[in-house]
Design a protein around this motif. Structure first.
Motif, mmCIF file in Angstrom:
data_model
loop_
_atom_site.group_PDB
_atom_site.id
_atom_site.type_symbol
_atom_site.label_atom_id
_atom_site.label_comp_id
_atom_site.label_asym_id
_atom_site.label_seq_id
_atom_site.Cartn_x
_atom_site.Cartn_y
_atom_site.Cartn_z
ATOM 1 N N LEU A 106 74.905 48.284 46.825
ATOM 2 C CA LEU A 106 74.802 47.523 48.133
ATOM 3 C C LEU A 106 74.301 48.626 49.315
ATOM 4 C CD1 LEU A 106 76.817 44.148 47.332
ATOM 5 C CD2 LEU A 106 74.356 44.813 47.067
ATOM 6 N N LYS A 107 74.928 49.634 49.185
ATOM 7 C CA LYS A 107 75.086 50.390 50.558
ATOM 8 C C LYS A 107 73.400 51.369 50.541
ATOM 9 C CE LYS A 107 77.822 52.445 53.104
ATOM 10 N NZ LYS A 107 78.614 51.439 54.730
ATOM 11 N N LEU A 108 73.190 51.210 48.761
ATOM 12 C CA LEU A 108 71.665 52.186 48.838
ATOM 13 C C LEU A 108 70.755 50.670 48.792
ATOM 14 C CD1 LEU A 108 72.401 53.771 45.160
ATOM 15 C CD2 LEU A 108 72.129 54.918 47.606
ATOM 16 N N TYR A 109 71.191 49.554 48.545
ATOM 17 C CA TYR A 109 69.929 48.752 49.099
ATOM 18 C C TYR A 109 70.160 48.056 50.903
ATOM 19 C CZ TYR A 109 67.340 44.321 49.505
ATOM 20 O OH TYR A 109 66.344 42.867 49.239
ATOM 21 N N ALA A 110 70.818 48.439 51.334
ATOM 22 C CA ALA A 110 70.967 48.404 52.683
ATOM 23 C C ALA A 110 70.385 49.758 53.601
ATOM 24 C CB ALA A 110 72.744 48.458 52.890
ATOM 25 N N ILE A 111 70.466 50.935 52.850
ATOM 26 C CA ILE A 111 69.779 51.828 53.476
ATOM 27 C C ILE A 111 68.170 51.822 53.860
ATOM 28 C CG2 ILE A 111 69.291 54.470 53.129
ATOM 29 C CD1 ILE A 111 72.333 55.071 52.372
ATOM 30 N N ARG A 112 68.045 50.891 52.236
ATOM 31 C CA ARG A 112 66.541 50.339 52.343
ATOM 32 C C ARG A 112 65.948 49.719 53.416
ATOM 33 N NH1 ARG A 112 64.936 48.660 46.473
ATOM 34 N NH2 ARG A 112 64.080 46.597 47.938
ATOM 35 N N LEU A 113 66.664 48.182 53.072
ATOM 36 C CA LEU A 113 66.248 47.718 54.342
ATOM 37 C C LEU A 113 65.971 48.351 55.471
ATOM 38 C CD1 LEU A 113 68.695 44.968 53.336
ATOM 39 C CD2 LEU A 113 66.497 44.466 53.152
ATOM 40 N N GLU A 114 67.281 49.072 55.709
ATOM 41 C CA GLU A 114 67.165 49.695 57.294
ATOM 42 C C GLU A 114 66.025 50.313 58.189
ATOM 43 O OE1 GLU A 114 70.222 52.453 60.527
ATOM 44 O OE2 GLU A 114 70.748 51.487 58.197
ATOM 45 N N SER A 115 65.032 51.129 56.417
ATOM 46 C CA SER A 115 64.203 51.937 56.870
ATOM 47 C C SER A 115 62.940 50.246 57.220
ATOM 48 C CB SER A 115 63.621 52.542 55.978
ATOM 49 O OG SER A 115 63.533 51.369 54.433
ATOM 50 N N GLN A 116 62.773 49.703 56.283
ATOM 51 C CA GLN A 116 62.479 48.548 57.032
ATOM 52 C C GLN A 116 61.943 47.372 58.519
ATOM 53 O OE1 GLN A 116 62.652 46.020 53.725
ATOM 54 N NE2 GLN A 116 62.232 47.240 52.064
ATOM 55 N N ASP A 117 63.919 47.376 59.219
ATOM 56 C CA ASP A 117 63.609 47.668 60.048
ATOM 57 C C ASP A 117 62.971 47.985 60.894
ATOM 58 O OD1 ASP A 117 64.504 45.684 62.047
ATOM 59 O OD2 ASP A 117 66.758 45.868 61.735
ATOM 60 N N ARG A 144 70.551 40.117 55.397
ATOM 61 C CA ARG A 144 71.379 41.372 54.091
ATOM 62 C C ARG A 144 71.396 42.544 54.190
ATOM 63 N NH1 ARG A 144 65.672 41.535 51.381
ATOM 64 N NH2 ARG A 144 64.853 41.186 53.643
ATOM 65 N N ARG A 145 71.162 43.198 55.458
ATOM 66 C CA ARG A 145 71.628 44.369 55.862
ATOM 67 C C ARG A 145 73.318 44.676 55.913
ATOM 68 N NH1 ARG A 145 69.110 46.679 60.922
ATOM 69 N NH2 ARG A 145 71.476 46.014 62.032
ATOM 70 N N VAL A 146 72.834 43.970 56.665
ATOM 71 C CA VAL A 146 74.620 44.334 57.134
ATOM 72 C C VAL A 146 76.200 43.922 56.053
ATOM 73 C CG1 VAL A 146 76.381 42.524 58.923
ATOM 74 C CG2 VAL A 146 74.728 43.674 60.244
ATOM 75 N N PHE A 147 75.101 42.610 55.551
ATOM 76 C CA PHE A 147 75.719 41.839 54.476
ATOM 77 C C PHE A 147 76.253 42.724 52.845
ATOM 78 C CE2 PHE A 147 75.933 39.794 49.924
ATOM 79 C CZ PHE A 147 77.059 38.950 50.075
ATOM 80 N N ASN A 150 76.415 46.084 53.717
ATOM 81 C CA ASN A 150 77.038 47.716 53.781
ATOM 82 C C ASN A 150 77.920 47.545 53.735
ATOM 83 O OD1 ASN A 150 75.240 49.961 55.463
ATOM 84 N ND2 ASN A 150 74.634 48.693 56.532
ATOM 85 N N PHE A 151 78.638 45.829 54.140
ATOM 86 C CA PHE A 151 79.908 45.716 53.772
ATOM 87 C C PHE A 151 80.662 44.994 52.871
ATOM 88 C CE2 PHE A 151 83.414 41.729 54.139
ATOM 89 C CZ PHE A 151 83.993 42.598 55.206
ATOM 90 N N PHE A 152 79.452 45.252 52.259
ATOM 91 C CA PHE A 152 80.187 44.224 50.522
ATOM 92 C C PHE A 152 80.048 45.915 49.613
ATOM 93 C CE2 PHE A 152 80.307 40.509 51.058
ATOM 94 C CZ PHE A 152 82.086 39.741 51.311
ATOM 95 N N GLY A 153 79.115 47.145 50.233
ATOM 96 C CA GLY A 153 78.677 48.206 49.647
ATOM 97 C C GLY A 153 79.868 49.213 49.750
ATOM 98 N N ILE A 154 81.037 48.988 50.358
ATOM 99 C CA ILE A 154 82.096 49.262 50.098
ATOM 100 C C ILE A 154 82.890 48.899 48.232
ATOM 101 C CG2 ILE A 154 84.977 49.436 50.586
ATOM 102 C CD1 ILE A 154 83.702 48.669 53.017
ATOM 103 N N VAL A 156 62.803 34.387 61.833
ATOM 104 C CA VAL A 156 63.625 34.172 60.924
ATOM 105 C C VAL A 156 63.119 34.880 60.092
ATOM 106 C CG1 VAL A 156 63.181 32.580 58.858
ATOM 107 C CG2 VAL A 156 62.700 31.750 61.002
ATOM 108 N N LYS A 157 61.986 35.795 59.368
ATOM 109 C CA LYS A 157 63.006 37.538 58.980
ATOM 110 C C LYS A 157 63.095 38.562 58.885
ATOM 111 C CE LYS A 157 58.343 39.000 56.824
ATOM 112 N NZ LYS A 157 57.068 39.498 56.999
ATOM 113 N N LEU A 158 62.631 38.235 60.936
ATOM 114 C CA LEU A 158 64.327 39.836 61.399
ATOM 115 C C LEU A 158 65.298 38.872 60.794
ATOM 116 C CD1 LEU A 158 63.975 42.104 62.378
ATOM 117 C CD2 LEU A 158 64.180 40.942 64.962
ATOM 118 N N THR A 159 65.900 38.145 61.023
ATOM 119 C CA THR A 159 67.185 37.635 61.171
ATOM 120 C C THR A 159 67.329 37.309 60.043
ATOM 121 O OG1 THR A 159 66.682 36.019 62.920
ATOM 122 C CG2 THR A 159 68.933 35.373 61.963
ATOM 123 N N TRP A 160 66.995 37.553 59.157
ATOM 124 C CA TRP A 160 67.434 37.811 57.357
ATOM 125 C C TRP A 160 66.794 38.363 57.290
ATOM 126 C CZ3 TRP A 160 69.528 35.193 53.856
ATOM 127 C CH2 TRP A 160 69.820 36.147 52.442
#
Length: 190
Positions: free
Chosen positions: A150-161, A136-139, A141-145, A128-132
């Motif tokens: 949101l793009k910066l938040y996605a980068i932070r999430l990627e470092s936690q993956d 969020r990272r994909v979401f 990244n997509f809306f970071g456009i 569940v945690k990994l999927t969530w």
């Protein structure tokens, strides 16, 4: 339901159960089952209703194929492997039994049941945690456009993956089977 419709329903029900079991175990849908099944659907309608049955079945087969071929092709073109070719052929075979109108109902019911099946898979595999995190990272990244933060938040999430952990996959064939059974035995979206 008349006797011919009952035979069609029983044959299709058996088909989707067999393919679902195979898809859940092997994570693929075999051509050796799907192609003969499509042919059986076409022949049954042809024998039962003549030329109009043949046309009915071919419309369902063609529409079933096109409904998933387009997303399959686009996904492969952009490098996403979200769906297999077996799913495309499976929906085409289902269409040979259901015809053009009911194949749309089956696909819509499948699309509505897929998130439920995916949630069950996530819970069963205890990811569940990994999927969530990945959702969020994909979401983001997509809306970071549209929203750069949101793009910066996605980068932070990627470092936690932890990339060494595999994501949960849910076979779409099971959702197609569920949607088919809903289209066959209920009046959903009629």
């Amino acid at each position: 339901m008349n006797w011919f419709a009952q035979i069609i329903a029983a044959t299709l029900t058996t088909l989707v159960i067999v393919i679902t079991i195979f898809d859940l175990r092997e994570r693929r849908i075999p051509n050796v089952i799907v192609f003969p099944a499509a042919l059986v659907g076409i022949i049954m309608h042809c024998v039962g209703h003549g030329w109009s049955g043949l046309l009915f079945s071919l419309k369902g087969f063609g529409l079933g194929f096109l409904l998933l071929f387009v997303p399959y092709f686009v996904g492969r073109t952009v490098g996403l492997r979200t769906m297999g070719a077996g799913d495309v052929k499976f929906l085409a075979a289902i269409g040979a039994f259901l015809g053009g109108t009911d194949i749309l109902r089956a696909l819509l019911a499948a699309l509505l049941s897929y998130p439920i099946l995916a949630a069950i898979s996530v819970l069963r595999e205890r990811k569940v945690k990994l999927t969530w995190l990945r959702f969020r990272r994909v979401f983001c990244n997509f809306f970071g456009i549209l929203v750069p933060s949101l793009k910066l938040y996605a980068i932070r999430l990627e470092s936690q993956d932890d990339q060494s952990l595999t994501s949960v996959t849910t076979p779409f064939g099971a959702a197609l089977a569920a949607g088919t059974l809903v289209a066959l035995y209920t009046s959903f979206l009629r």
